[in-house]
Each structure stands twice: as C-alpha cells, then as structure tokens.
Design a protein around this motif. Structure first.
Motif, PDB file in Angstrom:
ATOM      1  N   ILE A  49       5.208   5.246 -20.707  1.00  0.00           N
ATOM      2  CA  ILE A  49       6.649   5.367 -20.478  1.00  0.00           C
ATOM      3  C   ILE A  49       7.055   6.801 -20.795  1.00  0.00           C
ATOM      4  CG2 ILE A  49       8.947   4.529 -21.209  1.00  0.00           C
ATOM      5  CD1 ILE A  49       7.424   2.064 -22.428  1.00  0.00           C
ATOM      6  N   VAL A  51      10.520   9.362 -21.335  1.00  0.00           N
ATOM      7  CA  VAL A  51      11.953   9.304 -21.633  1.00  0.00           C
ATOM      8  C   VAL A  51      12.517  10.722 -21.635  1.00  0.00           C
ATOM      9  CG1 VAL A  51      13.691   8.460 -23.253  1.00  0.00           C
ATOM     10  CG2 VAL A  51      11.439   7.356 -23.165  1.00  0.00           C
ATOM     11  N   VAL A 145      20.003   9.921 -20.965  1.00  0.00           N
ATOM     12  CA  VAL A 145      20.590   8.586 -20.866  1.00  0.00           C
ATOM     13  C   VAL A 145      20.045   7.805 -22.047  1.00  0.00           C
ATOM     14  CG1 VAL A 145      20.604   6.434 -19.534  1.00  0.00           C
ATOM     15  CG2 VAL A 145      20.861   8.617 -18.355  1.00  0.00           C
ATOM     16  N   GLN A 148      22.898   3.847 -26.793  1.00  0.00           N
ATOM     17  CA  GLN A 148      23.098   2.423 -26.555  1.00  0.00           C
ATOM     18  C   GLN A 148      23.064   2.194 -25.043  1.00  0.00           C
ATOM     19  OE1 GLN A 148      23.837  -0.442 -28.872  1.00  0.00           O
ATOM     20  NE2 GLN A 148      22.441   1.047 -29.772  1.00  0.00           N
ATOM     21  N   PRO A 149      22.893   0.939 -24.600  1.00  0.00           N
ATOM     22  CA  PRO A 149      22.831   0.694 -23.154  1.00  0.00           C
ATOM     23  C   PRO A 149      24.036   1.287 -22.430  1.00  0.00           C
ATOM     24  CG  PRO A 149      22.273  -1.297 -24.360  1.00  0.00           C
ATOM     25  CD  PRO A 149      22.718  -0.291 -25.380  1.00  0.00           C
ATOM     26  N   TYR A 209      27.718   0.088 -16.922  1.00  0.00           N
ATOM     27  CA  TYR A 209      26.652  -0.776 -17.441  1.00  0.00           C
ATOM     28  C   TYR A 209      27.021  -2.198 -17.054  1.00  0.00           C
ATOM     29  CZ  TYR A 209      24.034  -3.604 -20.819  1.00  0.00           C
ATOM     30  OH  TYR A 209      23.224  -4.545 -21.405  1.00  0.00           O
ATOM     31  N   PRO A 211      25.058  -5.811 -17.183  1.00  0.00           N
ATOM     32  CA  PRO A 211      23.846  -6.629 -17.369  1.00  0.00           C
ATOM     33  C   PRO A 211      23.715  -7.730 -16.320  1.00  0.00           C
ATOM     34  CG  PRO A 211      25.418  -6.989 -19.167  1.00  0.00           C
ATOM     35  CD  PRO A 211      25.946  -5.855 -18.344  1.00  0.00           C
ATOM     36  N   VAL A 223      21.903  -0.192 -15.787  1.00  0.00           N
ATOM     37  CA  VAL A 223      22.518   1.082 -16.161  1.00  0.00           C
ATOM     38  C   VAL A 223      22.640   1.942 -14.912  1.00  0.00           C
ATOM     39  CG1 VAL A 223      22.238   3.182 -17.531  1.00  0.00           C
ATOM     40  CG2 VAL A 223      21.615   0.963 -18.512  1.00  0.00           C
TER      41      VAL A 223
ATOM     42  N   PRO B  24      10.139  -2.777 -23.598  1.00  0.00           N
ATOM     43  CA  PRO B  24      10.049  -1.327 -23.848  1.00  0.00           C
ATOM     44  C   PRO B  24      10.219  -0.479 -22.593  1.00  0.00           C
ATOM     45  CG  PRO B  24       7.890  -2.390 -24.084  1.00  0.00           C
ATOM     46  CD  PRO B  24       8.915  -3.489 -23.989  1.00  0.00           C
ATOM     47  N   ARG B  25       9.959  -1.036 -21.408  1.00  0.00           N
ATOM     48  CA  ARG B  25      10.091  -0.224 -20.203  1.00  0.00           C
ATOM     49  C   ARG B  25      11.539   0.088 -19.854  1.00  0.00           C
ATOM     50  NH1 ARG B  25       5.712  -1.353 -21.146  1.00  0.00           N
ATOM     51  NH2 ARG B  25       3.899  -0.165 -20.497  1.00  0.00           N
ATOM     52  N   GLN B  26      12.472  -0.477 -20.601  1.00  0.00           N
ATOM     53  CA  GLN B  26      13.886  -0.139 -20.392  1.00  0.00           C
ATOM     54  C   GLN B  26      14.342   1.008 -21.290  1.00  0.00           C
ATOM     55  OE1 GLN B  26      15.788  -1.346 -17.966  1.00  0.00           O
ATOM     56  NE2 GLN B  26      13.961  -2.436 -17.265  1.00  0.00           N
ATOM     57  N   ILE B  27      13.477   1.478 -22.185  1.00  0.00           N
ATOM     58  CA  ILE B  27      13.883   2.555 -23.102  1.00  0.00           C
ATOM     59  C   ILE B  27      14.423   3.774 -22.343  1.00  0.00           C
ATOM     60  CG2 ILE B  27      13.027   4.213 -24.825  1.00  0.00           C
ATOM     61  CD1 ILE B  27      11.154   1.963 -25.846  1.00  0.00           C
ATOM     62  N   HIS B  29      16.221   3.908 -19.886  1.00  0.00           N
ATOM     63  CA  HIS B  29      17.584   3.639 -19.430  1.00  0.00           C
ATOM     64  C   HIS B  29      18.535   3.439 -20.605  1.00  0.00           C
ATOM     65  CE1 HIS B  29      15.751   3.411 -15.555  1.00  0.00           C
ATOM     66  NE2 HIS B  29      14.951   2.441 -15.963  1.00  0.00           N
ATOM     67  N   ILE B  31      18.217   1.304 -23.006  1.00  0.00           N
ATOM     68  CA  ILE B  31      18.265  -0.077 -23.475  1.00  0.00           C
ATOM     69  C   ILE B  31      17.165  -0.264 -24.521  1.00  0.00           C
ATOM     70  CG2 ILE B  31      18.010  -2.496 -22.798  1.00  0.00           C
ATOM     71  CD1 ILE B  31      19.173  -1.698 -20.090  1.00  0.00           C
ATOM     72  N   LEU B 140      15.065  -8.221 -17.258  1.00  0.00           N
ATOM     73  CA  LEU B 140      14.450  -6.893 -17.358  1.00  0.00           C
ATOM     74  C   LEU B 140      13.085  -6.984 -18.024  1.00  0.00           C
ATOM     75  CD1 LEU B 140      17.644  -4.926 -18.485  1.00  0.00           C
ATOM     76  CD2 LEU B 140      16.697  -5.073 -16.174  1.00  0.00           C
ATOM     77  N   LEU B 151      22.229  -9.308 -23.634  1.00  0.00           N
ATOM     78  CA  LEU B 151      21.075  -9.442 -22.742  1.00  0.00           C
ATOM     79  C   LEU B 151      20.113 -10.512 -23.246  1.00  0.00           C
ATOM     80  CD1 LEU B 151      19.745  -5.838 -21.981  1.00  0.00           C
ATOM     81  CD2 LEU B 151      20.807  -7.411 -20.368  1.00  0.00           C
TER      82      LEU B 151
END
Lengths: 276, 345
Positions: A49, A51, A145, A148-149, A209, A211, A223, B24-27, B29, B31, B140, B151
């Motif tokens: 991943i 970021v 980004v 928080q969400p 946002y 959900p 998002v 974790p793959r939403q980190i 974004h 989340i 997600l 969520l």
C-alpha cells in the motif's frame, strides 16, 4: 527545505516513510506522486500500500517478503531515476461553501474561540470579505487525503491570494461535519464530527464522504477527494445552502467535477516564501 | 440480518462491535483500518473454532472471519442454533447458562444456551469468535465496525439489545482446541510495550528521548480505539526552522503532516503521549517519537486507565521476529493444539 536525498524512516515493522522535505511545497507533492507512480508501474517486491502526503510517501510492506533495508535499496534506485514530473492529471472539483455559517460560529463560541473569520481577517490585517474573496478565488491543490475519513489538506495554488492562521491553542473536542477549515495555509475539511484545531471557514451542503456510495461520484469509494485534485470554493448564502442541501438529500445534486491536468509553474515553487 | 440466525443479543455490554482484521487498503483514502485492536486474541479465537483466521495485522489482504470485540463489560447472548464459540483476550470468566466456562478454548453452545461473556479482568478487551464467522456485509473489503465513520459491522454501530447476530455456515473443522496456558498473553499492569524509535525522534531533545523510554507512563481514561493516551514526563523539542513554525503551527511539536501508522506515538506539546489505535487518524501534524510494533498492538489494546506502561526500544528486525512468533502461535492453535479428549460438535 527540499532534501538533496530522500530520507527513509521506519514507521514500525510494516511501514516506512520516504521523506523528500520538511515543508509544504508543490514540488514536494509532485515528487511524492511521481514516486508513487514509479512504484505502481515498476513494482517493488513486498510493497502492499502507498499513501501519498505533502512531503512523504508512506509505504506499507510485507516484512516477510522483503526487509526494511532491501526495500530502501529498491526505493533509492527508483528515487535516483525519478523523472521530475511537471504535469499531472488533475480533476477540478467545485465545492459550494456558506462562509461564516451559523454552525461554524456556534462551534467556535462553544469552544471559547472568537469568530474564526473575523480572527482570520485580523491576523492577516484585512477584512472578512477579503478573506472570503482570496480563499474562493484561488484554486487549492490537494496534496494529502487523510486524518479522518473524507478529510484532505490542500494548498493555495495562487500564492498571491494565500493567507494563514495558527491552529487553536486548545483543540476542539468536536466539530460538526462538512466544515471547511484552515490552519497555516492549509485548507482542510471535517467530513464527520471530529476533534480538531483548524480555524472554521464555513460549511458546505455537499457530501465529500459518503459511506453509502449512493451517488455515482462515489463509484470508486466513499471518499470523493484524491491527492492531485484541485478544489475551487464557491461562496453561497444561507438560502442557496438550504436549496443545495435539499438537492443532496433527495439525490438530485450533480457534482461539479472537471477532468484535466495541472502543470507546475515557476511561481508555485515560492509557496513557502509567501507564507510569512 | 445476513447469514443464518446465530445469537440473540440479550444485553449488548458496554460497547461490543463486529470486527475482523480490518480494511488497511483504505488507508490511502484516509479511512482507518479498524479491525480487532488485539488482533492476536481474535485470530486465536478464530483458530479455536476452525475459522479462517486471516493474514497478520495491519497489512493483510484476507481479513479472516469476523467476531465480536468486547470493551470492559461483555454481552449476554443466546444461541439460536448449535454453535462453536471461543472467548479470548481479557475475558476472565465467561459463563454458559450461569456456569463458568473456559476462556482460550473451543466451547459448544446448543440452541437456547446463554453465553455471558462477563467482565474483563486485567485488560480492557475480550473477543468472541463464532464458528463460521459473523455474517454482515463486507464494506470496503472488511466486516469491521468503525463507529465514528459509520462503516461496517451492524449498520456501523455497536450491538444493541434485540439484535440478531447472523453466522455463516461453519466449516467442517469442528475439532476442540485449547491454547496452552504458557502461550496465553500475560494480562495486567505493569505493561511493557515494544516500539521502533522514530520516525521523528531526532526532533526531540536527546534527554527527552531517553526519558520516554526510561520513565513510567500512566494510561489516561480518555483512551479508546482511536488512540491510547498516556501521561508521563514532559518531553522537549529541538528548535525548528522558522518556515516549519510558519507552516506547521506554533506548537513546538507541530510538523507538516505526514502518514501515521497504527501504533504511531505522537506527543502533542510534549505533555501527553498518544499511541494511535486501529480507528486512529491516518495522518497528522505532531512529531512522533516511536511506533508500537504490530505484535504489541495486542498489548496496547489491553492497557487500562491508571495502569503503568513502560516503552521499550527494539529494532525493526526484532519487531518482525515478534510478529512472526505471534503468527506461529496462531498457526499452532489451528493445526497442533487439538484436544484429543474432547469431542467434535
């Protein structure tokens, strides 16, 4: 500053940060995005991943498939070959804002803070109307980004319009959702009720946002905002706010998103110098 | 309700949420990953009931089966069907039909049986694994509940009395298992939490870095899944360049925001340490002195307000060894710690 060589910092045992500098600078954001793209196209063993943030690319990896040292070696090689990107694909997203709205005022008062717009005008030696004009006439580059969400951080793309303010001395315990805010020269957003210390600029009726992902604008995820987006804020009044909020709630609002690209100009490399 | 009716919630407990190993793959974004704060306990629970226990914490692709995370005071649940269950983490004395039952081993519920998870002792969080796993929609990539972001789980909220917990069809692996006593985590203060120093330790005064590791910290009652707050020595920062002060903020601990992993330890103003939890922010603007290693997030999840905590410094390599060792125990539960004397369901 922009470092001569990126610095690799361990973030525990499954992540590391590649840090290109310690300040806000559009060139740093472009480098972070360039490394992210290089990893995506070349692939590095063990990387799971990535970021992107203003000045650091966070990388989560599988420590069984690779090690911190091996990964740093691979990343150093990619960084050495990194082409200085000057053009990136970039959407322009228009966001309506009721500046100095009653929720922001009430929230500031509840936390013992002065009216945030008047405070911004005061510390920048100008008027509330001028603060709103300058904030809404500049586009803002989303260079990270998160938090928080739905939260993002964006920098003024027109340094001539930029202004700044300190964070609250004692952070608020909560902030209502959909508030656009600013600290330093960074514009940010509270998508869900959150603690925080940024100065409150205004409230948008639209969701950034969601959900439930009901609207097609959220097809790719809950998002809306992505790193590399440009934001434009459109000042609205209370009546327009209510009308747009009704559209959002009834699912008839159409998001205003234009595909495009953004080119790094010479003047944008002086953002830090303009911060004062 | 998805799946087959599994359990009726008679008493929801203090705050009980559905958790697997998170998203974790939403980190990227913004989340947070969410998932079980003490992933080791949930994974052992899943292994005890023959469930998929998923990949390791924070970076896994497979979140494994969903169970319940229990905060301090557990729920009371009545089985709608025959089920395998396991209670792990800080649960000290679960009861089935008001009779004591064992934690850390496979338990059987017949339709109509009541499981009272009871209070946590020594720690803060207990876990309930159900044979087949909890059936809620995957959001997600995960069934985990993030209450703040609304969520996952059951409508993005904790359990309520009257909820019916759905279960997926159990796997055929219904062998009884027990985690041996010597493999169970020690639960209770004083706690030691291992960390990898950095990423911003060089922004602190050297004496403050030494004090961070040598002094004792006290857990604040304001701790939750977003972060564990601790009081301890006041830490000092080295002077910052003026442009960083202007951009990042007036507080000497402010930095231009960068990514925060779960376990990252901020020290805002040098007066309070916040070790980020699984629902914590994905980026932030305060210098971080160290990062809790992923194996010890299971310790951080268990510390109680008022408890004494000491932070230890380890290398990345030592942290990875601890992670691999925890993985090995979970695999042993699934494959080796089978009870010959106790029958299958």
């Amino acid at each position: 500053m922009l470092y001569q060589e990126p610095v690799f910092r361990p973030l525990g045992d499954v992540a590391l940060g590649v840090e290109f500098g310690d300040e806000l600078d559009l060139r740093l954001s472009f480098r972070v995005i360039a490394l992210q793209q290089a990893i995506a196209s070349e692939g590095l063993r063990g990387v799971l991943i990535t970021v992107p943030t203003h000045r650091t690319l966070g990388i989560y990896y599988d420590p069984v498939q690779t090690t911190f040292e091996k990964l740093c070696g691979g990343l150093r090689r990619l960084c050495d070959e990194l082409v200085d990107l000057t053009v990136l694909p970039s959407r322009r997203v228009s966001i309506q804002v009721w500046y100095d709205d009653p929720w922001s005022r009430e929230c500031a008062a509840a936390h013992g803070a002065p009216n945030n717009l008047r405070y911004l005008a005061e510390v920048n030696g100008t008027t509330v109307a001028e603060i709103v004009r300058r904030h809404s006439e500049s586009e803002h580059w989303v260079s990270s980004v998160g938090f928080q969400p739905g939260t993002y951080q964006a920098m003024f793309l027109d340094p001539g319009l930029a202004f700044s303010a300190p964070k609250y001395q004692t952070p608020r315990t909560t902030t209502p959702e959909r508030i656009v805010c600013l600290a330093g020269q960074i514009t940010s957003f509270y998508a869900i009720p959150s603690p925080g210390g940024y100065q409150l600029l205004g409230r948008t009726p639209i969701e950034l946002y969601d959900p439930t992902q009901r609207d097609p604008a959220f097809r790719d995820g809950p998002v809306l905002t992505r790193v590399g987006d440009r934001h434009r804020y459109l000042p609205i009044d209370g009546d327009e706010y209510e009308s747009l909020r009704h559209q959002v709630e009834t699912g008839t609002y159409e998001y205003w998103i234009e595909e495009g690209e953004y080119r790094l100009h010479g003047q944008h490399t002086t953002i830090s110098a303009a911060s004062g | 309700m998805d799946g087959l009716p599994g359990l009726d919630v008679v008493d929801p407990g203090l705050q009980t949420t559905v958790q697997d190993l998170g998203r974790p793959r939403q980190i990227p974004h913004g989340i947070p990953p969410s998932g079980a704060f003490d992933a080791f306990s949930l994974r052992v629970g899943n292994a005890l009931v023959g469930n998929n226990f998923g990949d390791g914490p924070i970076i896994g692709v497979d979140p494994g089966a969903a169970g319940l995370e229990v905060l301090v005071k557990g729920p009371a649940l009545v089985a709608r069907r025959d089920l395998s269950v396991a209670v792990t983490g800080a649960a000290s004395m679960p009861m089935i039909n008001r009779r004591p039952a064992q934690a850390w081993q496979t338990l059987r519920l017949a339709a109509g049986d009541e499981l009272d998870v009871g209070r946590c002792q020594g720690g803060t969080r207990a876990y309930v694994a159900l044979g087949g796993g909890i059936a809620v929609p995957s959001v997600l990539g995960s069934r985990s509940t993030n209450v703040r972001a609304r969520l996952g789980g059951i409508d993005g909220r904790p359990l309520r009395a009257g909820d019916v917990i759905g279960v997926s069809v159990a796997t055929r692996d219904a062998r009884a298992r027990t985690l041996p006593h010597e493999a169970r985590p020690r639960c209770g203060a004083p706690w030691t939490v291992r960390t990898v120093p950095g990423p911003h330790d060089e922004l602190f005064e050297p004496g403050s870095v030494a004090a961070f590791f040598s002094d004792v910290w006290t857990v604040s009652p304001k701790s939750d899944r977003m972060g564990c707050r601790l009081y301890g020595p006041t830490l000092a920062f080295r002077p910052r360049p003026r442009y960083v002060e202007a951009q990042a903020g007036a507080d000497p601990s402010n930095i231009v925001d960068d990514p925060i992993p779960v376990g990252g330890i901020q020290v805002p103003s040098g007066t309070e340490a916040i070790a980020m939890g699984v629902d914590g922010p994905t980026m932030g603007g305060y210098a971080r002195i160290a990062t809790v290693i992923t194996a010890d997030l299971s310790v951080l999840a268990q510390v109680r307000p008022g408890d004494a905590v000491q932070f230890a410094a380890v290398t990345v390599e030592q942290a990875v060894q601890a992670r691999v060792a925890a993985e090995r125990v979970v695999e042993q539960v699934a494959n080796e710690f089978i009870d010959a004397g106790r029958g299958a369901l």
